[in-house]
Enzyme design. Sequence first.
Site, PDB file in Angstrom:
ATOM      1  N   ASN A  51       0.848  -1.189   0.000  1.00  0.00           N
ATOM      2  CA  ASN A  51       0.000   0.000   0.000  1.00  0.00           C
ATOM      3  C   ASN A  51       0.886   1.242   0.000  1.00  0.00           C
ATOM      4  O   ASN A  51       1.245   1.758  -1.053  1.00  0.00           O
ATOM      5  CB  ASN A  51      -0.931  -0.067   1.233  1.00  0.00           C
ATOM      6  CG  ASN A  51      -1.690   1.229   1.475  1.00  0.00           C
ATOM      7  OD1 ASN A  51      -1.743   2.087   0.619  1.00  0.00           O
ATOM      8  ND2 ASN A  51      -2.263   1.376   2.649  1.00  0.00           N
ATOM      9  N   ASP A  93      -1.874   2.472  -4.121  1.00  0.00           N
ATOM     10  CA  ASP A  93      -2.239   1.301  -3.331  1.00  0.00           C
ATOM     11  C   ASP A  93      -2.825   0.241  -4.264  1.00  0.00           C
ATOM     12  O   ASP A  93      -4.032   0.185  -4.476  1.00  0.00           O
ATOM     13  CB  ASP A  93      -3.275   1.745  -2.282  1.00  0.00           C
ATOM     14  CG  ASP A  93      -3.751   0.605  -1.419  1.00  0.00           C
ATOM     15  OD1 ASP A  93      -3.252  -0.520  -1.574  1.00  0.00           O
ATOM     16  OD2 ASP A  93      -4.638   0.854  -0.572  1.00  0.00           O
ATOM     17  N   GLU A 140       1.313   9.514  -7.492  1.00  0.00           N
ATOM     18  CA  GLU A 140       1.190   9.219  -6.066  1.00  0.00           C
ATOM     19  C   GLU A 140       2.567   8.823  -5.558  1.00  0.00           C
ATOM     20  O   GLU A 140       3.094   7.759  -5.877  1.00  0.00           O
ATOM     21  CB  GLU A 140       0.174   8.114  -5.751  1.00  0.00           C
ATOM     22  CG  GLU A 140       0.208   7.801  -4.255  1.00  0.00           C
ATOM     23  CD  GLU A 140      -0.983   7.046  -3.684  1.00  0.00           C
ATOM     24  OE1 GLU A 140      -2.045   6.984  -4.333  1.00  0.00           O
ATOM     25  OE2 GLU A 140      -0.826   6.524  -2.558  1.00  0.00           O
ATOM     26  N   HIS A 183       3.346   8.354  -2.397  1.00  0.00           N
ATOM     27  CA  HIS A 183       2.964   8.168  -0.997  1.00  0.00           C
ATOM     28  C   HIS A 183       4.130   7.954  -0.025  1.00  0.00           C
ATOM     29  O   HIS A 183       4.269   8.654   0.974  1.00  0.00           O
ATOM     30  CB  HIS A 183       1.985   6.993  -0.911  1.00  0.00           C
ATOM     31  CG  HIS A 183       1.086   7.071   0.276  1.00  0.00           C
ATOM     32  ND1 HIS A 183      -0.160   6.495   0.314  1.00  0.00           N
ATOM     33  CD2 HIS A 183       1.261   7.659   1.477  1.00  0.00           C
ATOM     34  CE1 HIS A 183      -0.713   6.720   1.491  1.00  0.00           C
ATOM     35  NE2 HIS A 183       0.128   7.429   2.211  1.00  0.00           N
ATOM     36  N   GLU A 222      -2.246  11.524  -2.596  1.00  0.00           N
ATOM     37  CA  GLU A 222      -1.313  11.224  -1.498  1.00  0.00           C
ATOM     38  C   GLU A 222       0.146  11.499  -1.846  1.00  0.00           C
ATOM     39  O   GLU A 222       0.971  10.600  -1.793  1.00  0.00           O
ATOM     40  CB  GLU A 222      -1.529   9.777  -1.029  1.00  0.00           C
ATOM     41  CG  GLU A 222      -2.941   9.608  -0.488  1.00  0.00           C
ATOM     42  CD  GLU A 222      -3.212   8.280   0.201  1.00  0.00           C
ATOM     43  OE1 GLU A 222      -2.797   7.246  -0.312  1.00  0.00           O
ATOM     44  OE2 GLU A 222      -3.852   8.304   1.261  1.00  0.00           O
ATOM     45  N   GLU A 231     -12.552  10.292  -1.033  1.00  0.00           N
ATOM     46  CA  GLU A 231     -12.688   8.893  -0.613  1.00  0.00           C
ATOM     47  C   GLU A 231     -13.461   8.890   0.694  1.00  0.00           C
ATOM     48  O   GLU A 231     -13.192   9.686   1.583  1.00  0.00           O
ATOM     49  CB  GLU A 231     -11.318   8.237  -0.387  1.00  0.00           C
ATOM     50  CG  GLU A 231     -10.502   8.127  -1.650  1.00  0.00           C
ATOM     51  CD  GLU A 231      -9.108   7.545  -1.434  1.00  0.00           C
ATOM     52  OE1 GLU A 231      -8.906   6.769  -0.473  1.00  0.00           O
ATOM     53  OE2 GLU A 231      -8.213   7.881  -2.230  1.00  0.00           O
ATOM     54  N   TYR A 232     -14.416   7.980   0.794  1.00  0.00           N
ATOM     55  CA  TYR A 232     -15.119   7.777   2.064  1.00  0.00           C
ATOM     56  C   TYR A 232     -15.722   6.387   2.024  1.00  0.00           C
ATOM     57  O   TYR A 232     -15.739   5.733   0.980  1.00  0.00           O
ATOM     58  CB  TYR A 232     -16.172   8.873   2.300  1.00  0.00           C
ATOM     59  CG  TYR A 232     -17.485   8.652   1.587  1.00  0.00           C
ATOM     60  CD1 TYR A 232     -17.561   8.722   0.199  1.00  0.00           C
ATOM     61  CD2 TYR A 232     -18.642   8.343   2.292  1.00  0.00           C
ATOM     62  CE1 TYR A 232     -18.758   8.507  -0.454  1.00  0.00           C
ATOM     63  CE2 TYR A 232     -19.847   8.129   1.634  1.00  0.00           C
ATOM     64  CZ  TYR A 232     -19.898   8.203   0.267  1.00  0.00           C
ATOM     65  OH  TYR A 232     -21.073   7.974  -0.386  1.00  0.00           O
ATOM     66  N   HIS A 236     -15.004   3.085   3.388  1.00  0.00           N
ATOM     67  CA  HIS A 236     -14.016   2.101   2.928  1.00  0.00           C
ATOM     68  C   HIS A 236     -14.640   0.709   2.848  1.00  0.00           C
ATOM     69  O   HIS A 236     -15.067   0.148   3.851  1.00  0.00           O
ATOM     70  CB  HIS A 236     -12.877   2.113   3.938  1.00  0.00           C
ATOM     71  CG  HIS A 236     -11.638   1.455   3.476  1.00  0.00           C
ATOM     72  ND1 HIS A 236     -11.167   0.296   4.051  1.00  0.00           N
ATOM     73  CD2 HIS A 236     -10.759   1.783   2.507  1.00  0.00           C
ATOM     74  CE1 HIS A 236     -10.039  -0.041   3.459  1.00  0.00           C
ATOM     75  NE2 HIS A 236      -9.766   0.856   2.524  1.00  0.00           N
ATOM     76  N   PHE A 271      -5.645  -5.798   2.485  1.00  0.00           N
ATOM     77  CA  PHE A 271      -6.015  -4.388   2.296  1.00  0.00           C
ATOM     78  C   PHE A 271      -6.265  -4.082   0.812  1.00  0.00           C
ATOM     79  O   PHE A 271      -6.867  -3.061   0.480  1.00  0.00           O
ATOM     80  CB  PHE A 271      -4.906  -3.500   2.858  1.00  0.00           C
ATOM     81  CG  PHE A 271      -5.374  -2.149   3.321  1.00  0.00           C
ATOM     82  CD1 PHE A 271      -6.284  -2.030   4.362  1.00  0.00           C
ATOM     83  CD2 PHE A 271      -4.902  -0.987   2.733  1.00  0.00           C
ATOM     84  CE1 PHE A 271      -6.716  -0.780   4.787  1.00  0.00           C
ATOM     85  CE2 PHE A 271      -5.323   0.271   3.151  1.00  0.00           C
ATOM     86  CZ  PHE A 271      -6.240   0.366   4.181  1.00  0.00           C
TER      87      PHE A 271
HETATM   88  C1  GAL Z   1      -6.442   6.082   0.785  1.00  0.00           C
HETATM   89  C2  GAL Z   1      -5.745   6.002  -0.546  1.00  0.00           C
HETATM   90  C3  GAL Z   1      -6.218   4.860  -1.392  1.00  0.00           C
HETATM   91  C4  GAL Z   1      -6.277   3.603  -0.560  1.00  0.00           C
HETATM   92  C5  GAL Z   1      -7.187   3.821   0.601  1.00  0.00           C
HETATM   93  C6  GAL Z   1      -7.238   2.642   1.530  1.00  0.00           C
HETATM   94  O1  GAL Z   1      -5.681   6.711   1.718  1.00  0.00           O
HETATM   95  O2  GAL Z   1      -5.871   7.192  -1.265  1.00  0.00           O
HETATM   96  O3  GAL Z   1      -5.350   4.697  -2.463  1.00  0.00           O
HETATM   97  O4  GAL Z   1      -5.006   3.301  -0.109  1.00  0.00           O
HETATM   98  O5  GAL Z   1      -6.716   4.860   1.380  1.00  0.00           O
HETATM   99  O6  GAL Z   1      -7.711   1.508   0.944  1.00  0.00           O
HETATM  100 MG    MG Z   2      -1.635   5.623  -0.981  1.00  0.00          MG
END
Ligand code: GAL
Ligand code: MG
Length: 971
Positions: A77, A176, A388, A390, A431, A501-502, A504, A583
């Site tokens: 990730n 990820d 990204e 990260h 990220e 993103e929301y 999960h 994950f």
């Molecule tokens: C976020 C990210 C995604 C993925 C997700 C968790 O922080 O942007 O790419 O990693 O979390 O599944």
């Molecule tokens: Mg990431």
Amino acid sequence: MDPLRALRPWEAPEVTSWGRLAMSGVDRRHPSLSLDGDWHFQLLPSPDAPVGETWSTAHVPGAWTLQDTDDLPHYTNVRMPFAEFPPHSPAANPTGVYERTVDVPAEWAGRRIVLQVGAAESVLLVQVDGRPVGVSKDSHLAAEFDLTAVVRAGDRAVLRLTVVKWSDASHLEDQDQWWHGGITRPVLLYATDPLHLADVTVLARADGELRVDCRVRDAAGALPEGWHVSGDLDGLAVAQDTTFDRANAEDERVSAFLGEARLRATVPDVRTWTAETPELYGLTVRLHRPDGTVADTSYHRVGFRDVEIAGRDLLINGERVFIRGVNRHDFHPLTGRTVSHDDMRADLALLKRFGFNAVRTAHYPNDPALYDIADEFGLYVVDEADIESHDHAHEIADDPRYLNAFVDRVSRMVLRDKNHPSVIIWSLGNESDYGANHDAAAGWVRRHDPTRPVQYEGAAKRGWADPDVASDIACPMYAPLEDCVAHALSGKQTKPLIQCEYSHAMGNSNGTLADHWAAIEATPGLQGGFIWEFWDHGILQRVSDGRPAGRAGAGRYSDGVAAPGHRWAYGGDFGDTPHDGAFIADGVVFPDRTPKPVLYEHREIAAPVRLESFRHEGPVIGNHQHFRGLDWLSGEWLLSLADGRTLTAPAELPDLRPGETAAVPLPLDLPDDGGEAWLTLRVTTARDEAWAPRGTVVCLPQVRLRPRPVREAVAVPERTVEVDADGLLVHPLLRSAPTLSLWRAPTDNDELGGMADRWREWGLDAPVRRLVAVRRDGASVGVLAEYAFGTAVVRHEQVLTAVEGGIRVEETAELPEALYDVARVGSVFETVAGPELLDWFGPGPWESYPDRATAPVGHHSLPVDDLFTPYLRPQESGGRHGVRHFTLSAPDATGLAVRLDRPSQVSVTRYRAADLAAAAHHDELVPREGCVVHIDAAHRGLGTASCGPDTFASYLVPTGTHRWGWILRAL
Ligand code: GAL
Ligand code: MG
């Protein structure tokens, strides 16, 4: 050593390309020569290794990591899979050499010949007959090279594409997902006239104004006299704008070399494009020679629409629309990042069917097919650049060596996708901290395309209201709902708040989605968000040798489950270390695109038609769309009665504009029996849509007509209930008697949120039961037991009473303060072998939990094996919320019936919680002969704590006294 490799471009972040043509919005659909298929292939241990004599083959397009090489997929990730800091890459660096001969068509003599490589990760080197042609980076955009000088029409050429897996660019592609290597999108050759359309920019506004800017560049330098462009918009001639020509002619800074021309038209009574009304016009742009013949053509599907931000609202054609989005990676369980056109269509059709209207192309420009289909089906797209960093975000965001790469990646995405009406927002990536490199890229976009907003989550370093240059939208990820609401109410909001993103979707998840939407719809300033994410990225793996099944695995899965001898691999399953396990499995669909229960939940939350409330004269129907009426829908009324009947009647949907409501008469007579009754409107598509055949369910809104009456069971004094020496119920239908359960097989949210550890520490998974007392009282037996969970003790009492046709079970459990957050409080028992079918009255038919329970109440029936949802890592699954009564029956109609005092969480599976918790993959699970049945007085919500907020306090299991009761009967 070939000269391109000698330059070592894989360790030069400043070098984004060499010899590569500029990206453009031109879309030629004339014949090209596909170079897809089997290529000669060698996998070298590093880009410095010599190319050997022995060749195998590799399929293009495709990742070599899924084609029986020894370089297998690897999942991380955040962390990079190697230790080197940017811009360095490891010495062990798999490098694929692809080679094939190409017969260049003789009829291409005199034409300009172009090679297009759809995508290669992460560095592409191109040679023809041993001569260097070009270099490209960015694993998710096409690279084009002009081969005119190095090939001859009618001759055979040897094309070599060298793909280096790790590079300076890998540090910008730390998304990820699985790491792969290879050429993952199609490769082709095409030819154009030497004088050709170099770029076309289509601007089409909701008021019908059309402007098309064309750039024509000749290899030799000048645009000859008499050349001109023309356009055709569904038969309407679009003329060259002479005012523009004159202005250019008078402006001495503009040379003929630039070759600019503009087309203009105003379309009367234009049909505007929105996600609900994806009206498209066909536009053909032609470049003419002086004699009028056509030298080049570009085809576009034009949608007339406006995007704008007014205050804190994002407006489409002037309307504040809700963004019901999902994040989507290019993914396939057999071919990795290579996605066929049909698969892409199926992905987006599924999203439309489940009420989504938006996609974020997380986290890179997706396959070009996505944008065409989004235009056609009607989906708003947040187009995200392939950036990204990260793991090394902070180092890279301001590193000038990476400046080119940021601007290159963002600008090429914009140049490619700018003509798609579906694209409403540009995203600078994901990220990657926030630095000057982002501002540089944002600046380029704002100048090149002032018609769309720009967003970048990382820009909100100083808060969502900060006027940073890199984001026009406050687009946080996984922000607690109360923070979003507080921001919207604070009076300080400056930008639309749309979470990038929301919710999960890892495993059994997406609790509180309905609560989120209730708040979003009720709070000005909140406009929606994008669920994380569409796919579970499980790769189909052969269990025998641990290798990816690859293309040979076609068809070896169904309904979300891998066929025997196979499994869905996640991080670590290919021996990949370090890795981040399951994950990678956090989507709303299984790796084979089978919908998870959350999609049905989402469909209801997004319902375009709702039943607002019930007044005595009839239900109130509301149109919850932004742009259209209800004429594309059909309806049917269902009246679900507690006695087992479902009555139906055809429904006439009223003529409602967006936002309007209308009361309609009660369509069916409500029987006078006083029982619970629910009225459902089954809404389906009235005609074939591009994304669904006629008759597809769109939503099932519902109102309750009459509540459940309280009913007392009557004791039968002359019969007794039998219990064994341990005080456990003896019953011919039960293999094991009902006992207390406080535990569930931890979900991914339970594990990553820390709850599962706590439960193990408390011993919830291994209770020790001690009988305290058995007391007989007429037709009743009272059994008091204590369950020791580590140090905490829970008193549990069962009163078993013989009642007409069965046994009434009344239970009490006292949960001490020490057990402040358990998974459930309820009874668990196991049936004898035989029952296979569950019939129930309650929400359904899909799986539901207390905080994910938007399902219509009715009579539902499913085989026990189909109740269970095969989340990739086995966990609590298959629950049904709010069950009133159920039967569990064998094919010969024997079995049991249960009536619950209160609507309760019930689950019926073939697995004990411990069976599920012990397994890492489904192929390890052995179904039990009988059914494991849970009846819960309280069940913890699911939340989304694997990444983001846990469930709300109101969905936790409180301490103190829990009471529940049920009646068990034989069928
Ligand atoms: C976020 C990210 C995604 C993925 C997700 C968790 O922080 O942007 O790419 O990693 O979390 O599944
Ligand atoms: Mg990431």
